[in-house]
Design a protein around this motif. Structure first.
Motif, PDB file in Angstrom:
ATOM      1  N   TYR A  55     -11.820  18.393  10.387  1.00 36.47           N
ATOM      2  CA  TYR A  55     -12.507  17.288   9.725  1.00 36.47           C
ATOM      3  C   TYR A  55     -13.388  16.519  10.696  1.00 36.47           C
ATOM      4  N   ASN A  56     -14.540  16.091  10.181  1.00 43.34           N
ATOM      5  CA  ASN A  56     -15.430  15.218  10.948  1.00 43.34           C
ATOM      6  C   ASN A  56     -14.913  13.783  10.890  1.00 43.34           C
ATOM      7  N   ARG A  57     -15.625  12.899  11.562  1.00 40.28           N
ATOM      8  CA  ARG A  57     -15.260  11.483  11.553  1.00 40.28           C
ATOM      9  C   ARG A  57     -15.437  10.928  10.143  1.00 40.28           C
ATOM     10  N   ILE A  58     -14.380  10.390   9.570  1.00 34.80           N
ATOM     11  CA  ILE A  58     -14.433   9.816   8.230  1.00 34.80           C
ATOM     12  C   ILE A  58     -14.671   8.313   8.331  1.00 34.80           C
ATOM     13  N   GLU A  59     -14.874   7.684   7.170  1.00 31.11           N
ATOM     14  CA  GLU A  59     -15.008   6.230   7.103  1.00 31.11           C
ATOM     15  C   GLU A  59     -14.019   5.697   6.079  1.00 31.11           C
ATOM     16  N   VAL A  60     -13.248   4.673   6.475  1.00 25.80           N
ATOM     17  CA  VAL A  60     -12.257   4.056   5.586  1.00 25.80           C
ATOM     18  C   VAL A  60     -12.544   2.568   5.502  1.00 25.80           C
ATOM     19  N   THR A  61     -12.686   2.064   4.291  1.00 21.05           N
ATOM     20  CA  THR A  61     -12.929   0.630   4.069  1.00 21.05           C
ATOM     21  C   THR A  61     -11.932   0.110   3.043  1.00 21.05           C
ATOM     22  N   GLN A  62     -11.623  -1.197   3.142  1.00 15.26           N
ATOM     23  CA  GLN A  62     -10.682  -1.812   2.213  1.00 15.26           C
ATOM     24  C   GLN A  62     -11.197  -3.183   1.814  1.00 15.26           C
ATOM     25  N   ASN A  63     -11.167  -3.445   0.513  1.00 16.26           N
ATOM     26  CA  ASN A  63     -11.514  -4.776   0.029  1.00 16.26           C
ATOM     27  C   ASN A  63     -10.338  -5.715   0.244  1.00 16.26           C
ATOM     28  N   ILE A  64     -10.573  -6.810   0.982  1.00 12.79           N
ATOM     29  CA  ILE A  64      -9.519  -7.775   1.281  1.00 12.79           C
ATOM     30  C   ILE A  64      -9.536  -8.830   0.175  1.00 12.79           C
ATOM     31  N   LEU A  65      -8.679  -8.632  -0.843  1.00 10.39           N
ATOM     32  CA  LEU A  65      -8.676  -9.525  -1.999  1.00 10.39           C
ATOM     33  C   LEU A  65      -7.909 -10.808  -1.726  1.00 10.39           C
ATOM     34  N   ASP A  66      -6.892 -10.742  -0.903  1.00  3.13           N
ATOM     35  CA  ASP A  66      -6.049 -11.908  -0.628  1.00  3.13           C
ATOM     36  C   ASP A  66      -5.748 -11.949   0.870  1.00  3.13           C
ATOM     37  N   PRO A  67      -6.760 -12.291   1.686  1.00  2.00           N
ATOM     38  CA  PRO A  67      -6.563 -12.228   3.136  1.00  2.00           C
ATOM     39  C   PRO A  67      -5.609 -13.316   3.614  1.00  2.00           C
ATOM     40  N   PRO A  68      -4.854 -13.035   4.670  1.00  2.38           N
ATOM     41  CA  PRO A  68      -3.962 -14.057   5.236  1.00  2.38           C
ATOM     42  C   PRO A  68      -4.766 -15.205   5.832  1.00  2.38           C
ATOM     43  N   ASN A  69      -4.150 -16.386   5.904  1.00  7.87           N
ATOM     44  CA  ASN A  69      -4.819 -17.547   6.473  1.00  7.87           C
ATOM     45  C   ASN A  69      -5.204 -17.278   7.929  1.00  7.87           C
ATOM     46  N   GLY A  70      -6.430 -17.683   8.272  1.00 11.36           N
ATOM     47  CA  GLY A  70      -6.885 -17.542   9.638  1.00 11.36           C
ATOM     48  C   GLY A  70      -7.360 -16.148   9.996  1.00 11.36           C
ATOM     49  N   SER A  71      -7.454 -15.245   8.993  1.00 16.21           N
ATOM     50  CA  SER A  71      -7.863 -13.875   9.303  1.00 16.21           C
ATOM     51  C   SER A  71      -9.367 -13.754   9.483  1.00 16.21           C
ATOM     52  N   GLY A  72     -10.119 -14.737   8.978  1.00 19.92           N
ATOM     53  CA  GLY A  72     -11.572 -14.635   9.063  1.00 19.92           C
ATOM     54  C   GLY A  72     -12.188 -13.960   7.858  1.00 19.92           C
ATOM     55  N   PHE A  73     -11.360 -13.451   6.935  1.00 22.07           N
ATOM     56  CA  PHE A  73     -11.877 -12.803   5.741  1.00 22.07           C
ATOM     57  C   PHE A  73     -11.760 -13.752   4.562  1.00 22.07           C
ATOM     58  N   GLY A  74     -12.795 -13.756   3.743  1.00 23.56           N
ATOM     59  CA  GLY A  74     -12.741 -14.475   2.484  1.00 23.56           C
ATOM     60  C   GLY A  74     -12.514 -13.475   1.363  1.00 23.56           C
ATOM     61  N   PRO A  75     -12.183 -13.946   0.156  1.00 27.59           N
ATOM     62  CA  PRO A  75     -11.962 -13.044  -0.973  1.00 27.59           C
ATOM     63  C   PRO A  75     -13.167 -12.132  -1.189  1.00 27.59           C
ATOM     64  N   GLY A  76     -12.900 -10.874  -1.425  1.00 29.56           N
ATOM     65  CA  GLY A  76     -13.979  -9.925  -1.665  1.00 29.56           C
ATOM     66  C   GLY A  76     -14.574  -9.343  -0.405  1.00 29.56           C
ATOM     67  N   ASN A  77     -14.178  -9.826   0.768  1.00 28.26           N
ATOM     68  CA  ASN A  77     -14.711  -9.253   1.992  1.00 28.26           C
ATOM     69  C   ASN A  77     -14.133  -7.848   2.200  1.00 28.26           C
ATOM     70  N   GLN A  78     -14.825  -7.096   3.019  1.00 23.78           N
ATOM     71  CA  GLN A  78     -14.448  -5.710   3.246  1.00 23.78           C
ATOM     72  C   GLN A  78     -14.038  -5.501   4.692  1.00 23.78           C
ATOM     73  N   ALA A  79     -12.902  -4.830   4.881  1.00 22.57           N
ATOM     74  CA  ALA A  79     -12.430  -4.508   6.224  1.00 22.57           C
ATOM     75  C   ALA A  79     -12.701  -3.035   6.502  1.00 22.57           C
ATOM     76  N   ASN A  80     -13.156  -2.744   7.703  1.00 21.36           N
ATOM     77  CA  ASN A  80     -13.416  -1.369   8.114  1.00 21.36           C
ATOM     78  C   ASN A  80     -12.353  -0.920   9.104  1.00 21.36           C
ATOM     79  N   ALA A  81     -11.781   0.246   8.854  1.00 25.38           N
ATOM     80  CA  ALA A  81     -10.841   0.806   9.820  1.00 25.38           C
ATOM     81  C   ALA A  81     -11.602   1.255  11.068  1.00 25.38           C
ATOM     82  N   LEU A  82     -10.907   1.318  12.191  1.00 22.91           N
ATOM     83  CA  LEU A  82     -11.514   1.727  13.449  1.00 22.91           C
ATOM     84  C   LEU A  82     -10.851   3.007  13.948  1.00 22.91           C
ATOM     85  N   ASN A  83     -11.680   3.919  14.453  1.00 24.43           N
ATOM     86  CA  ASN A  83     -11.183   5.197  14.989  1.00 24.43           C
ATOM     87  C   ASN A  83     -10.365   5.979  13.961  1.00 24.43           C
TER      88      ASN A  83
END
Length: 239
Positions: A55-83
């Protein structure tokens, strides 16, 4: 013409014909044999494939619907996996094809790619991935020299992509999705006999994309791989 003259003429013609019979038989022996009838010829062949998927390098993303306090994400923001990484896996396929002419082959195959581990570099992604595929392929046989035939080709179809044993992210869950898939290939075949052919090929395959289930699902895209394919074909020739 008298009756005696007619009888003599007929007998003379019969004797001449009998004299020529050995020469006619000899001439027939010297003629080339008739062409074999192809009325029972079949274009069909069956194939069995096996090999490895890298397999080649894939891309994984997740919508952060309920981010923990202080995470820097707001509702609807998207997190990208690394490596992100999918480990290598094996596969097996079977199919039926038709040798349309000396240059063109068409076939349908179905296959299964064994489980591979889906991870990232920070232990925030953990799941198993496998898939089933169905392809309609066409190949162009470039030439045949001493039983060796290089070829190129490709196909389109679908992949049934599955995630199982999802443990991270914790709000994601197992799933199965169907996606459009395609492939291109180049290889070399060798005729072991009139009925058996072995070939080795490189294939580039796209399996589409996959979305997990769960309260906060993640999406996996660029599910693409380089594959090494070893095949055995049996030709149903009947002439």
């Amino acid at each position: 013409m008298t009756r005696n003259t007619l009888v003599a003429t007929t007998c003379g013609a019969l004797l001449s014909a009998l004299t020529l019979l050995p020469d006619a038989a000899l001439a027939a022996d010297l003629l080339p044999p008739p062409e074999p009838s192809h009325a029972g010829m079949s274009c069909l062949y069956a194939r069995l494939n096996g090999g490895g998927t890298f397999y080649n390098r894939i891309e994984v993303t997740q919508n952060i619907l309920d981010p923990p306090n202080g995470s820097g994400f707001g509702p609807g923001n998207q997190a990208n996996a690394l490596n992100e990484d999918l480990t290598e896996a094996g596969f097996i396929e079977g199919g039926l094809g038709c040798q349309v002419n000396d240059l063109l082959r068409v076939e349908v195959t179905g296959g299964y790619h064994f489980k591979s581990s889906l991870t990232d570099g920070y232990d925030t992604l953990s799941a198993d991935y496998d898939n089933g595929t169905v392809f309609a392929n066409a190949y162009w046989d470039l030439t045949n020299y001493a039983g060796l035939t290089p070829y190129i080709g490709g196909g389109i179809g679908m992949a049934i992509n599955s995630l199982s044993n999802v443990s991270n992210p914790v709000d994601a869950a197992d799933s199965t999705n169907t996606s459009f898939a395609w492939n291109v290939a180049a290889g070399m075949s060798y005729d072991i006999s009139n009925t058996w052919t072995v070939d080795l090929a490189w294939r580039y395959t796209s399996f589409g994309e996959l979305v997990s289930d769960g309260r906060q699902p993640f999406e996996t895209t660029k599910l693409e791989a380089n594959e090494v394919v070893l095949s055995l074909r049996y030709n149903f020739w009947t002439w």
